[in-house]
Write a protein that holds these residues in place. Structure first.
Motif, PDB file in Angstrom:
ATOM      1  N   UNK A  33       9.444 -36.148  40.003  1.00  0.00           N
ATOM      2  CA  UNK A  33      10.493 -36.345  39.005  1.00  0.00           C
ATOM      3  C   UNK A  33      11.694 -35.479  39.338  1.00  0.00           C
ATOM      4  N   UNK A  35      15.057 -33.829  37.258  1.00  0.00           N
ATOM      5  CA  UNK A  35      15.682 -33.538  35.968  1.00  0.00           C
ATOM      6  C   UNK A  35      16.960 -32.754  36.224  1.00  0.00           C
ATOM      7  N   UNK A  45      15.949 -36.046  31.924  1.00  0.00           N
ATOM      8  CA  UNK A  45      15.224 -36.787  32.941  1.00  0.00           C
ATOM      9  C   UNK A  45      16.202 -37.639  33.737  1.00  0.00           C
ATOM     10  N   UNK A  99      -3.838 -41.097  33.833  1.00  0.00           N
ATOM     11  CA  UNK A  99      -3.980 -42.264  32.972  1.00  0.00           C
ATOM     12  C   UNK A  99      -3.729 -41.873  31.543  1.00  0.00           C
ATOM     13  N   UNK A 100      -3.742 -42.835  30.650  1.00  0.00           N
ATOM     14  CA  UNK A 100      -3.432 -42.555  29.253  1.00  0.00           C
ATOM     15  C   UNK A 100      -4.421 -41.550  28.690  1.00  0.00           C
TER      16      UNK A 100
ATOM     17  N   UNK B  30       2.873 -40.245  23.421  1.00  0.00           N
ATOM     18  CA  UNK B  30       1.552 -40.190  24.022  1.00  0.00           C
ATOM     19  C   UNK B  30       1.041 -38.763  23.925  1.00  0.00           C
ATOM     20  N   UNK B  31       1.898 -37.816  24.284  1.00  0.00           N
ATOM     21  CA  UNK B  31       1.523 -36.410  24.188  1.00  0.00           C
ATOM     22  C   UNK B  31       2.775 -35.554  24.073  1.00  0.00           C
ATOM     23  N   UNK B  33       4.203 -31.563  25.088  1.00  0.00           N
ATOM     24  CA  UNK B  33       3.909 -30.400  25.934  1.00  0.00           C
ATOM     25  C   UNK B  33       4.897 -29.284  25.619  1.00  0.00           C
ATOM     26  N   UNK B  48      -0.644 -28.693  26.493  1.00  0.00           N
ATOM     27  CA  UNK B  48      -0.425 -30.116  26.234  1.00  0.00           C
ATOM     28  C   UNK B  48      -1.300 -30.530  25.064  1.00  0.00           C
ATOM     29  N   UNK B  50      -2.361 -33.986  22.812  1.00  0.00           N
ATOM     30  CA  UNK B  50      -2.276 -35.441  22.768  1.00  0.00           C
ATOM     31  C   UNK B  50      -1.970 -35.912  21.351  1.00  0.00           C
ATOM     32  N   UNK B  98       0.689 -44.633  31.137  1.00  0.00           N
ATOM     33  CA  UNK B  98      -0.413 -43.735  31.412  1.00  0.00           C
ATOM     34  C   UNK B  98      -0.082 -42.262  31.283  1.00  0.00           C
ATOM     35  N   UNK B  99       1.015 -41.968  30.627  1.00  0.00           N
ATOM     36  CA  UNK B  99       1.317 -40.565  30.398  1.00  0.00           C
ATOM     37  C   UNK B  99       1.958 -39.861  31.566  1.00  0.00           C
ATOM     38  N   UNK B 100       2.362 -40.581  32.569  1.00  0.00           N
ATOM     39  CA  UNK B 100       2.946 -39.935  33.743  1.00  0.00           C
ATOM     40  C   UNK B 100       4.426 -40.209  33.848  1.00  0.00           C
ATOM     41  N   UNK B 101       5.072 -40.498  32.760  1.00  0.00           N
ATOM     42  CA  UNK B 101       6.500 -40.775  32.787  1.00  0.00           C
ATOM     43  C   UNK B 101       7.314 -39.502  32.597  1.00  0.00           C
ATOM     44  N   UNK B 102       8.618 -39.677  32.703  1.00  0.00           N
ATOM     45  CA  UNK B 102       9.505 -38.538  32.554  1.00  0.00           C
ATOM     46  C   UNK B 102       9.406 -37.921  31.177  1.00  0.00           C
ATOM     47  N   UNK B 103       9.624 -36.627  31.136  1.00  0.00           N
ATOM     48  CA  UNK B 103       9.582 -35.879  29.888  1.00  0.00           C
ATOM     49  C   UNK B 103      10.941 -35.906  29.197  1.00  0.00           C
TER      50      UNK B 103
END
Lengths: 117, 115
Positions: A33, A35, A45, A99-100, B30-31, B33, B48, B50, B98-103
């Motif tokens: 990523x 930022x 982001x 994963x989720x 999703x979560x 942090x 973190x 959830x 899946x929770x791996x996107x940008x914050x």
């Protein structure tokens, strides 16, 4: 294990010039990523790579910014031509595939401070 | 408008006291942090939580999450001078793959621990 590294740590360029920032993620991390934090604002982001593919580049401010991740390893972020408002700290982060049910935290590099004069 | 907004923006307390920082956000997540940034350094992940969790502990840290109010709090107990830093909450959207996107970050709370 080495953390996320960024180069250079600080760059001062003149308006209109080109700058390329580099990020080396933690070995084995598919997600990378970028930022940015400009003065007085929140960390924003920019984009997200999964291996060599751009998963999400919705945060890229305009077409003066170009990010690449050849071979799915390190990444570069080029700003061409740089403008005064591009000044700020550019952070890179990486994380393993998740994963989720198992979201992972992101590991950040120390950032590159870009000053455009 | 910002997704995550920390409150207060700055906090100064005596060493040994507890520090509480709050964060509000706007979308479903999703979560959430919490990260710490020491002056001139990168961000360090702290904890973190959830969306289906309400409270989490890690050492001297306690995080709560109230999804009905879209808010979270970070409590640091028995503060130390080394806790002086900026603290940020960051969220991952519920729509993420899946929770791996940008914050999405807030502006942060600058915490000063006075010896």
């Amino acid at each position: 294990e080495a953390g996320v590294t960024q180069f250079p740590s600080h760059s001062v360029i003149e308006k209109g010039q080109t700058v390329t920032l580099r990020c080396d993620p933690i070995s084995g991390h598919d997600n990378l990523y970028w930022y940015r934090r400009v003065m007085g604002k929140e960390i924003k982001f920019l984009l997200h790579f999964v291996k060599e593919s751009k998963q999400d580049e919705s945060g890229m401010p305009n077409n003066r910014f170009l990010a690449e991740r050849t071979g799915g390893t390190y990444s570069t972020l080029k700003v061409q031509p740089a403008e005064l408002e591009d000044s700020g700290v550019y952070f890179c982060a990486s994380s393993p595939t998740s994963g989720w049910a198992r979201p992972y935290e992101q590991y950040f590099g120390p950032g590159t401070r870009l000053t455009v004069t | 408008s910002q997704q995550g907004e920390e409150d207060p923006q700055a906090l100064s307390i005596q060493e040994g006291e507890n520090a509480t920082m709050n964060c509000s956000y706007k979308t479903s997540i999703n979560n959430l942090q919490w990260y710490r940034q020491n002056s001139g350094r990168g961000l360090v992940h702290l904890i973190l939580i959830r969306s289906n969790e309400r409270e989490k502990h890690s050492g001297r840290l306690r995080v709560t999450l109230d999804t009905s109010k879209k808010s979270s709090s970070l409590l640091i107990t028995a503060s130390r001078a080394a806790d002086t830093a900026s603290y940020f909450c960051a969220t991952v959207s519920l729509d993420s793959g899946g929770g791996a996107d940008g914050l999405t970050f807030g502006k942060g709370t600058h915490l000063i621990i006075q010896p």
